[in-house]
Design a protein around this motif. Structure first.
Motif, PDB file in Angstrom:
ATOM      1  N   ARG A 104       7.635  24.284  -6.545  1.00 52.88           N
ATOM      2  CA  ARG A 104       6.337  24.610  -5.936  1.00 52.88           C
ATOM      3  C   ARG A 104       5.222  23.717  -6.469  1.00 52.88           C
ATOM      4  O   ARG A 104       4.044  23.986  -6.217  1.00 52.88           O
ATOM      5  N   GLY A 105       5.577  22.676  -7.201  1.00 49.63           N
ATOM      6  CA  GLY A 105       4.572  21.760  -7.723  1.00 49.63           C
ATOM      7  C   GLY A 105       3.679  22.385  -8.768  1.00 49.63           C
ATOM      8  O   GLY A 105       2.531  21.975  -8.945  1.00 49.63           O
ATOM      9  N   PHE A 106       4.194  23.390  -9.492  1.00 46.57           N
ATOM     10  CA  PHE A 106       3.443  24.080 -10.539  1.00 46.57           C
ATOM     11  C   PHE A 106       2.132  24.646  -9.995  1.00 46.57           C
ATOM     12  O   PHE A 106       1.088  24.560 -10.624  1.00 46.57           O
ATOM     13  N   ARG A 107       2.207  25.224  -8.800  1.00 47.08           N
ATOM     14  CA  ARG A 107       1.063  25.885  -8.190  1.00 47.08           C
ATOM     15  C   ARG A 107       1.392  27.351  -7.958  1.00 47.08           C
ATOM     16  O   ARG A 107       2.549  27.713  -7.745  1.00 47.08           O
ATOM     17  N   CYS A 108       0.361  28.176  -7.969  1.00 43.91           N
ATOM     18  CA  CYS A 108       0.543  29.598  -7.704  1.00 43.91           C
ATOM     19  C   CYS A 108      -0.735  30.146  -7.095  1.00 43.91           C
ATOM     20  O   CYS A 108      -1.753  29.447  -6.995  1.00 43.91           O
ATOM     21  N   ASP A 109      -0.701  31.389  -6.683  1.00 46.44           N
ATOM     22  CA  ASP A 109      -1.888  32.051  -6.158  1.00 46.44           C
ATOM     23  C   ASP A 109      -2.987  32.068  -7.222  1.00 46.44           C
ATOM     24  O   ASP A 109      -2.723  32.333  -8.398  1.00 46.44           O
ATOM     25  N   ALA A 110      -4.212  31.797  -6.799  1.00 53.16           N
ATOM     26  CA  ALA A 110      -5.318  31.700  -7.748  1.00 53.16           C
ATOM     27  C   ALA A 110      -5.575  33.011  -8.472  1.00 53.16           C
ATOM     28  O   ALA A 110      -6.156  33.025  -9.559  1.00 53.16           O
TER      29      ALA A 110
ATOM     30  N   ALA B 236      -4.387  36.266 -18.567  1.00 52.59           N
ATOM     31  CA  ALA B 236      -4.486  34.806 -18.551  1.00 52.59           C
ATOM     32  C   ALA B 236      -4.221  34.235 -17.161  1.00 52.59           C
ATOM     33  O   ALA B 236      -3.397  34.747 -16.396  1.00 52.59           O
ATOM     34  N   SER B 237      -4.888  33.146 -16.844  1.00 52.53           N
ATOM     35  CA  SER B 237      -4.762  32.490 -15.541  1.00 52.53           C
ATOM     36  C   SER B 237      -3.401  31.844 -15.367  1.00 52.53           C
ATOM     37  O   SER B 237      -3.013  30.958 -16.140  1.00 52.53           O
ATOM     38  N   GLY B 238      -2.679  32.244 -14.316  1.00 51.49           N
ATOM     39  CA  GLY B 238      -1.400  31.624 -14.010  1.00 51.49           C
ATOM     40  C   GLY B 238      -1.565  30.169 -13.595  1.00 51.49           C
ATOM     41  O   GLY B 238      -0.731  29.320 -13.930  1.00 51.49           O
ATOM     42  N   THR B 239      -2.645  29.852 -12.888  1.00 53.50           N
ATOM     43  CA  THR B 239      -2.876  28.477 -12.436  1.00 53.50           C
ATOM     44  C   THR B 239      -3.027  27.523 -13.619  1.00 53.50           C
ATOM     45  O   THR B 239      -2.409  26.449 -13.651  1.00 53.50           O
ATOM     46  N   VAL B 240      -3.847  27.903 -14.600  1.00 52.30           N
ATOM     47  CA  VAL B 240      -4.054  27.028 -15.755  1.00 52.30           C
ATOM     48  C   VAL B 240      -2.788  26.956 -16.598  1.00 52.30           C
ATOM     49  O   VAL B 240      -2.423  25.887 -17.103  1.00 52.30           O
ATOM     50  N   PHE B 241      -2.090  28.073 -16.748  1.00 54.16           N
ATOM     51  CA  PHE B 241      -0.853  28.078 -17.521  1.00 54.16           C
ATOM     52  C   PHE B 241       0.168  27.118 -16.920  1.00 54.16           C
ATOM     53  O   PHE B 241       0.807  26.340 -17.647  1.00 54.16           O
ATOM     54  N   LEU B 242       0.321  27.128 -15.590  1.00 52.98           N
ATOM     55  CA  LEU B 242       1.283  26.221 -14.958  1.00 52.98           C
ATOM     56  C   LEU B 242       0.866  24.767 -15.112  1.00 52.98           C
ATOM     57  O   LEU B 242       1.722  23.887 -15.260  1.00 52.98           O
ATOM     58  N   ARG B 243      -0.431  24.491 -15.096  1.00 56.28           N
ATOM     59  CA  ARG B 243      -0.876  23.114 -15.305  1.00 56.28           C
ATOM     60  C   ARG B 243      -0.513  22.652 -16.713  1.00 56.28           C
ATOM     61  O   ARG B 243      -0.063  21.511 -16.920  1.00 56.28           O
ATOM     62  N   VAL B 244      -0.691  23.535 -17.691  1.00 57.76           N
ATOM     63  CA  VAL B 244      -0.319  23.192 -19.066  1.00 57.76           C
ATOM     64  C   VAL B 244       1.187  22.971 -19.162  1.00 57.76           C
ATOM     65  O   VAL B 244       1.652  22.016 -19.805  1.00 57.76           O
ATOM     66  N   MET B 245       1.976  23.847 -18.521  1.00 60.46           N
ATOM     67  CA  MET B 245       3.430  23.694 -18.551  1.00 60.46           C
ATOM     68  C   MET B 245       3.845  22.362 -17.922  1.00 60.46           C
ATOM     69  O   MET B 245       4.717  21.668 -18.443  1.00 60.46           O
ATOM     70  N   ARG B 246       3.221  22.016 -16.814  1.00 58.57           N
ATOM     71  CA  ARG B 246       3.570  20.761 -16.140  1.00 58.57           C
ATOM     72  C   ARG B 246       3.291  19.558 -17.025  1.00 58.57           C
ATOM     73  O   ARG B 246       4.146  18.685 -17.211  1.00 58.57           O
ATOM     74  N   ASP B 247       2.086  19.512 -17.603  1.00 59.80           N
ATOM     75  CA  ASP B 247       1.695  18.325 -18.367  1.00 59.80           C
ATOM     76  C   ASP B 247       2.336  18.284 -19.754  1.00 59.80           C
ATOM     77  O   ASP B 247       2.503  17.204 -20.322  1.00 59.80           O
ATOM     78  N   ALA B 248       2.694  19.454 -20.283  1.00 58.11           N
ATOM     79  CA  ALA B 248       3.276  19.478 -21.627  1.00 58.11           C
ATOM     80  C   ALA B 248       4.797  19.361 -21.584  1.00 58.11           C
ATOM     81  O   ALA B 248       5.383  18.521 -22.271  1.00 58.11           O
TER      82      ALA B 248
ATOM     83  N   ALA C 243     -12.512  32.810 -22.306  1.00 62.33           N
ATOM     84  CA  ALA C 243     -11.416  33.645 -21.812  1.00 62.33           C
ATOM     85  C   ALA C 243     -10.887  33.020 -20.527  1.00 62.33           C
ATOM     86  O   ALA C 243     -11.590  32.959 -19.517  1.00 62.33           O
ATOM     87  N   CYS C 244      -9.661  32.535 -20.569  1.00 64.74           N
ATOM     88  CA  CYS C 244      -9.105  31.747 -19.456  1.00 64.74           C
ATOM     89  C   CYS C 244      -8.426  32.696 -18.460  1.00 64.74           C
ATOM     90  O   CYS C 244      -7.211  32.892 -18.478  1.00 64.74           O
ATOM     91  N   THR C 245      -9.215  33.294 -17.587  1.00 67.13           N
ATOM     92  CA  THR C 245      -8.748  34.308 -16.654  1.00 67.13           C
ATOM     93  C   THR C 245      -8.624  33.744 -15.239  1.00 67.13           C
ATOM     94  O   THR C 245      -9.196  32.688 -14.932  1.00 67.13           O
ATOM     95  N   PRO C 246      -7.891  34.424 -14.353  1.00 70.74           N
ATOM     96  CA  PRO C 246      -7.737  33.921 -12.978  1.00 70.74           C
ATOM     97  C   PRO C 246      -9.081  33.818 -12.264  1.00 70.74           C
ATOM     98  O   PRO C 246      -9.986  34.636 -12.459  1.00 70.74           O
ATOM     99  N   ASN C 247      -9.189  32.789 -11.409  1.00 66.90           N
ATOM    100  CA  ASN C 247     -10.385  32.575 -10.587  1.00 66.90           C
ATOM    101  C   ASN C 247     -11.662  32.428 -11.401  1.00 66.90           C
ATOM    102  O   ASN C 247     -12.756  32.713 -10.911  1.00 66.90           O
ATOM    103  N   LEU C 248     -11.530  31.967 -12.635  1.00 73.17           N
ATOM    104  CA  LEU C 248     -12.711  31.787 -13.470  1.00 73.17           C
ATOM    105  C   LEU C 248     -13.606  30.694 -12.885  1.00 73.17           C
ATOM    106  O   LEU C 248     -13.147  29.587 -12.590  1.00 73.17           O
ATOM    107  N   GLN C 249     -14.888  30.995 -12.723  1.00 69.27           N
ATOM    108  CA  GLN C 249     -15.857  30.018 -12.225  1.00 69.27           C
ATOM    109  C   GLN C 249     -16.514  29.340 -13.414  1.00 69.27           C
ATOM    110  O   GLN C 249     -17.461  29.857 -14.006  1.00 69.27           O
TER     111      GLN C 249
END
Length: 431
Positions: A141-147, A182-194, A385-391
Motif C-alpha cells: 500500500r506504499g506505507f499509506r493508511c487512513d489519516a 499515535a498517528s498511523g500515517t507518521v508511524f508508517l512513514r518512519v517505518m518506510r524510511d527506517a 503529541a503525534c496524533t492522527p490528523n494533527l494540524q
C-alpha cells in the motif's frame, strides 16, 4: 547571491543551527539568538558541575539516531564533527534482557527484515508470519493508511507478543506517543524510511560523546569562524515588520527564521501572524523522563536494551553508558510518553525505575545498595503529541518570516532529523 542578506535565526537548537549553517554557507550575514547560555535546545549536554569536576557532562536526556538521518549526519560532517568517531553504530536490535525480540542482520532492507523476523526469539512461528503478512501489506500500500488511523488500528491484528516486543517500543521511540493515540500515517512513514529505505537506514546510532559534541559545540565554532554573530543568553522580546524586512529587538534584518519551541514562536508571532501563532500555541506535548542509575558491576549484553514497560514498570529502554565510553557503571533508563508518570511525580518515577531495574536484571546486584539512582530529569515538553490528523503549523509564517523546528509541517515526528531538515529548508527558501 550577489550581496550578503541579513538573516536572524531565533533559537540555537538543532533546527536553528542547521538554518544558521546553511544560510551562512549561502552567503548570508547571520545573527543567531538563543535565550539559553548554551546551544542544543532539547538535545544538549548540561555540563556545569560535571565539567568542573573533570567528569563527562551529562546530557539532558538519552537520544537515539538512526542510519536514515542523512541530513543530520551530513550537517555534522560539514561543521567538522565525525559521526564515525562520535556515534556507536550497530544493526537495529529491540531485544529484552532475556534475549527476546527483533534483531536485524546486515544486508538489503527487505531481506534483512524478513530474516530478522523469522529469527526473532520469544515469538511463535505464527506470530512471526503474522508480522511479515502485516508488513507486506504496508509495503504493497506504499506505507499509506487512513489519516484517522492510530498505530493501534494498524497493528490490531498482530499477536500481543509482537505488539508488546516490537510495535510499542518502536512507536514510543519514534513518536513519543502511546500506540492508542499515535498517528498511523507518521508511524508508517518512519517505518518506510527506517526499515525499508536502504542498506543501513535502520542502524542504531548511539552517542559515544556528550550530545553537545555531536552538533551544538562544533556548529557554534564553525559559525563563529565563518563570520556569524552569536547572541547566546539573549531572549528576543520583540519581532516586528519593517519596510523590506523585519526588526528583532529593534535591529534590522532582511528575513527571520523562528527556530524556537512552539510556545516561544507563538509569543513572538502573536502580533504579526495571529492565526499562525494560535496554531503553534495549541500544540500538545508529551514528556520524556530519564533516570540515571549506577552500578559498578552491571554490564549489558548490548549498549541498548528494550524493557517491558507495564503499569508499574515505566521505562521502555535502558542504555549502558559505560559500553558507549561515556560513564562506567552508569545506565540511562528512558520513560517515553511519560505523562502518567510526570503526574505521579519524579520521586515515584525514580522508585519505580529502581524496582523495574532489579526485576529486569535479577541476580545482578549483590546487595540492596548496589544499584543507586544518581539523577532524574523530566523534559516536560520533549516532543509534540503525534496524533492522527494533527494540524501542524506551516513553515511559512509571512513574507521573509519562516518557522524551523521539529513541530512544523512535515512527514516526520519530533526527531533530530526532522528539526535539521526544517532548518535547512527554511534557510534555502530565504536565501
Amino acid at each position: 547571491m550577489t550581496t550578503a542578506r541579513r538573516l536572524a535565526v531565533i533559537g540555537a537548537g538543532w533546527a536553528g543551527l542547521a538554518a544558521a549553517v546553511e544560510a551562512t554557507s549561502r552567503g548570508a550575514q547571520v545573527t543567531l539568538f538563543e535565550m539559553a547560555h548554551a546551544a542544543g535546545g532539547r538535545a544538549r549536554s548540561t555540563g556545569g558541575a560535571a565539567m568542573r569536576q573533570g567528569q563527562t557532562p551529562r546530557d539532558n536526556g538519552q537520544h537515539i539516531l538512526i542510519g536514515a538521518y542523512t541530513e543530520t549526519l551530513a550537517l555534522m560532517r560539514r561543521v567538522g564533527a565525525d559521526p564515525a568517531q562520535l556515534l556507536w553504530r550497530g544493526p537495529l536490535a529491540l531485544t529484552t534482557p532475556d534475549g527476546h525480540g527483533l534483531q536485524l542482520p546486515a544486508g538489503p532492507p527487505v531481506p534483512a527484515f524478513m530474516r530478522g523476523v523469522l529469527a526473532a526469539r520469544g515469538w511463535r512461528l505464527r506470530d512471526r508470519l503474522a508480522l511479515l503478512r502485516v508488513a507486506t501489506g504496508w509495503l504493497l500500500r506504499g506505507f499509506r493508511c487512513d489519516a484517522h488511523a492510530t498505530v493501534a488500528d494498524l497493528c490490531g491484528s498482530l499477536p500481543p507478543s509482537v505488539q508488546r516486543d516490537l510495535i510499542d517500543p518502536l512507536c514510543v521511540a519514534a513518536l513519543n506517543t502511546p500506540m492508542a493515540q499515535a498517528s498511523g500515517t507518521v508511524f508508517l512513514r518512519v517505518m518506510r524510511d527506517a526499515l525499508f529505505a536502504g542498506r543501513g537506514s535502520a542502524d542504531l546510532l548511539l552517542p559515544r560523546a556528550p550530545l553537545s559534541d555531536l552538533l551544538p559545540t562544533p556548529a557554534l565554532a564553525w559559525l563563529a569562524a565563518h563570520g556569524a554573530a552569536l547572541r547566546l543568553g539573549h531572549r528576543v522580546q520583540m519581532l516586528a515588520p519593517r519596510a523590506g524586512g523585519w526588526q528583532v529587538d529593534g535591529e534590522a534584518f532582511d528575513a527571520v527564521v523562528l527556530a524556537c519551541p512552539a510556545g516561544e514562536a507563538a509569543r513572538l508571532s502573536a502580533e504579526v501572524a495571529p492565526a499562525w501563532s494560535a496554531s503553534a500555541a495549541a500544540m500538545r506535548h508529551e514528556p520524556i523522563v530519564t533516570a540515571w542509575l549506577h552500578d559498578p558491576a552491571l554490564r549489558l549484553p548490548r549498549p541498548m536494551l528494550a524493557l517491558a514497560a507495564e503499569a508499574e514498570q515505566p521505562a521502555q529502554f535502558v542504555f549502558d553508558l559505560g559500553a558507549l565510553g561515556l560513564a562506567a557503571g552508569e545506565f540511562a533508563f528512558v520513560v517515553s510518553g511519560a505523562a502518567p508518570w510526570v503526574e505521579r511525580g519524579l520521586p515515584a518515577t525514580g522508585t519505580a525505575v529502581l524496582r523495574q531495574a532489579r526485576q529486569a536484571f535479577p541476580g545482578a546486584f549483590n546487595g540492596a545498595d548496589d544499584l543507586v539512582l544518581t539523577a532524574l530529569a523530566a523534559e516536560r515538553r520533549a516532543t509534540f503529541a503525534c496524533t492522527p490528523n494533527l494540524q501542524r503549523p506551516s513553515a511559512t509564517i509571512a513574507p521573509g518570516l519562516m518557522a524551523a523546528a521539529d513541530h512544523v509541517q512535515g512527514p516526520y515526528p519530533a526527531t533530530l532529523e526532522g528539526a535539521v531538515r526544517a532548518g535547512l529548508w527554511a534557510a534555502r527558501q530565504l536565501c
